[in-house]
Design an enzyme around this catalytic site. Sequence first.
Site, PDB file in Angstrom:
ATOM      1  N   ASP A 135       2.633  41.066  22.965  1.00 48.78           N
ATOM      2  CA  ASP A 135       3.656  40.316  23.679  1.00 48.78           C
ATOM      3  C   ASP A 135       4.335  39.310  22.766  1.00 48.78           C
ATOM      4  O   ASP A 135       3.741  38.300  22.390  1.00 48.78           O
ATOM      5  CB  ASP A 135       2.989  39.593  24.864  1.00 48.78           C
ATOM      6  CG  ASP A 135       3.989  38.910  25.784  1.00 48.78           C
ATOM      7  OD1 ASP A 135       5.187  38.907  25.456  1.00 48.78           O
ATOM      8  OD2 ASP A 135       3.569  38.382  26.824  1.00 48.78           O
TER       9      ASP A 135
ATOM     10  N   HIS B 185      11.953  46.499  29.313  1.00 50.19           N
ATOM     11  CA  HIS B 185      11.929  45.052  29.113  1.00 50.19           C
ATOM     12  C   HIS B 185      12.351  44.671  27.689  1.00 50.19           C
ATOM     13  O   HIS B 185      13.130  43.731  27.489  1.00 50.19           O
ATOM     14  CB  HIS B 185      10.524  44.528  29.405  1.00 50.19           C
ATOM     15  CG  HIS B 185      10.381  43.056  29.228  1.00 50.19           C
ATOM     16  ND1 HIS B 185      10.875  42.146  30.136  1.00 50.19           N
ATOM     17  CD2 HIS B 185       9.794  42.316  28.245  1.00 50.19           C
ATOM     18  CE1 HIS B 185      10.603  40.918  29.732  1.00 50.19           C
ATOM     19  NE2 HIS B 185       9.944  40.991  28.586  1.00 50.19           N
TER      20      HIS B 185
END
Length: 424
Positions: free
Chosen positions: A238, A332
Site C-alpha cells: 500500500d 484504484h
Amino acid sequence: MADQSTPEAPAEGTSSQLKKAVISRRRLLGTAGATGLALGAVGGAAGYAAASTEKTTPLASLGADRAMFHGKHQPGITDALQARGHLVAFDLAAGAGRKEAAALLRRWSTTAARLMAGEAATHDDTGVARDAGPSSLTITFGFGNSFFSRTGLEKQRPSALDPLPDFSSDHLDPSRSNGDLWVQIGANDALVAFHALRTLQKGTGGAARLRWQMNGFNRSPGATERPMTARNLMGQIDGTRNPQPADTDFDQRIFVPASADPAWMANGSYAVVRRIRMLLDDWEKLSGEAQEEVIGRRKADGAPLSGGTETTAMDLDKTGADGSPVVPMNAHARISRPDQNGGAAMLRRPFSFHDGFDADGTPDAGLLFICWQADPVRGFVPVQRKLDRGDALSSYIRHEASGLFAVPGGAAEGEYVGQRLLEG
C-alpha cells in the site's frame, strides 16, 4: 488509500534525521529488558543472578533511534513509518482561549522534546518508558478549523483549512471527527508511544479535554528480510507511488512555502486524517485475481498488472487478448495516480487499526489514513473526488471519521510549536 508509497527512511539532512544514541541501561533488577526476559526463560536462579549485577549494555538499535523535535519542519511527517501510533484530538475547555492555548502548547512542546530524546517528563512522569530509549518517537501538533474561533484568531485562519467537501462514500461520525487540537504520536515501541500519549493527556492542565483517540500499528522495523513498502490489512502493498523527499518538487507539494500567507504556516503542512474501515469479510470473499483487478497491482509484490516490478511505471494503455485494459479502468491504482488527477499528490503516512469486532463478528479494522500536502484543495480533495466517482475499491471500504488540521512548521530551539501564531 491513494497509490503512493511511504518512505522507508527519513530524508538525509532533514530535521527528522535519525540519530544513534547509546544509552546505558539502569540496574537490571526490576526492569523488563530483553536480557532479563531471555535469562528468565532459562531459569529463576540464573535470572536472579544476572539481575543483581550492575551492568552497562547498549540499547538495541530499535530503541536508540532518535528523531529530532526542533527543526524546520515538525517531526512525524517525513520520518519512516513507526510500529505504533496514536492519533488524538482535543477541544479547548470552556473558558479557555488564546492565553491558555499558548501555555498548553508551550508545555506540550517542552514535554515532546524531552520524550523524543528519551528523557523523562519534567513533572509527574509515570515511569512507563524508563527502560527504553527514544525508539523513533515523534510527536506532531496541529490546529483544527474551530481552534481559531475559540482563540479569537479568526483572521489568522488559513483558507486551506476550510472544511472538506462532502463525499458520497462518507459515513462520518461527528464525535470522532475534527477537533480544536490534533496530536500525532508514533514510536517503534508500544510502551514508549503510550507513555507519550498519557503524558500529553495529563499535561493539558485543564485547558483542553479529549475529543477522540485512535490507535494504530504498522509492521515492526526488521520484521522483513529487506525494507519494503508497507502492507495494509487487505494484504496489499500500500503506497507505491508516494512522493519521495529526494524528488525535486517534494517540498513544493508537501510543505507550505516560507513566503506563506498566513506567515505562521511557513514550512508547515496540512494533514487530512480519515478513519477508513475495511469491509474485510466482503473483501476476503474475492479471489486473489479479483482483488488484484480492484487494486490494479499484483498482491504478491505490488507490481502493476501491466507487468514489471513494484516500481515499474504502470502502462495504462496495455490491453489483454480480449482488447480490454490490463489495468481495469476503475482500478484504484489507476484512478488515484497523480497524472490522472492534474498532478495532485500527497504524502501518505498511515497506520492500520483493529478495534475489535461488531456484535455479528464483523471486524472493526482498517486504515488510519493520514496524508500531508501543502494545500489539501490541490492534494487530497481532487484525488478523493475522483475516487468517489468510480473507484472499484469503494465497495470494500467505508470512511467513518475525518479531520483536517493545519500543522505549523517546526519549533526552533527555545520556541514552542505554534508560537508564531499564538504570540504573533
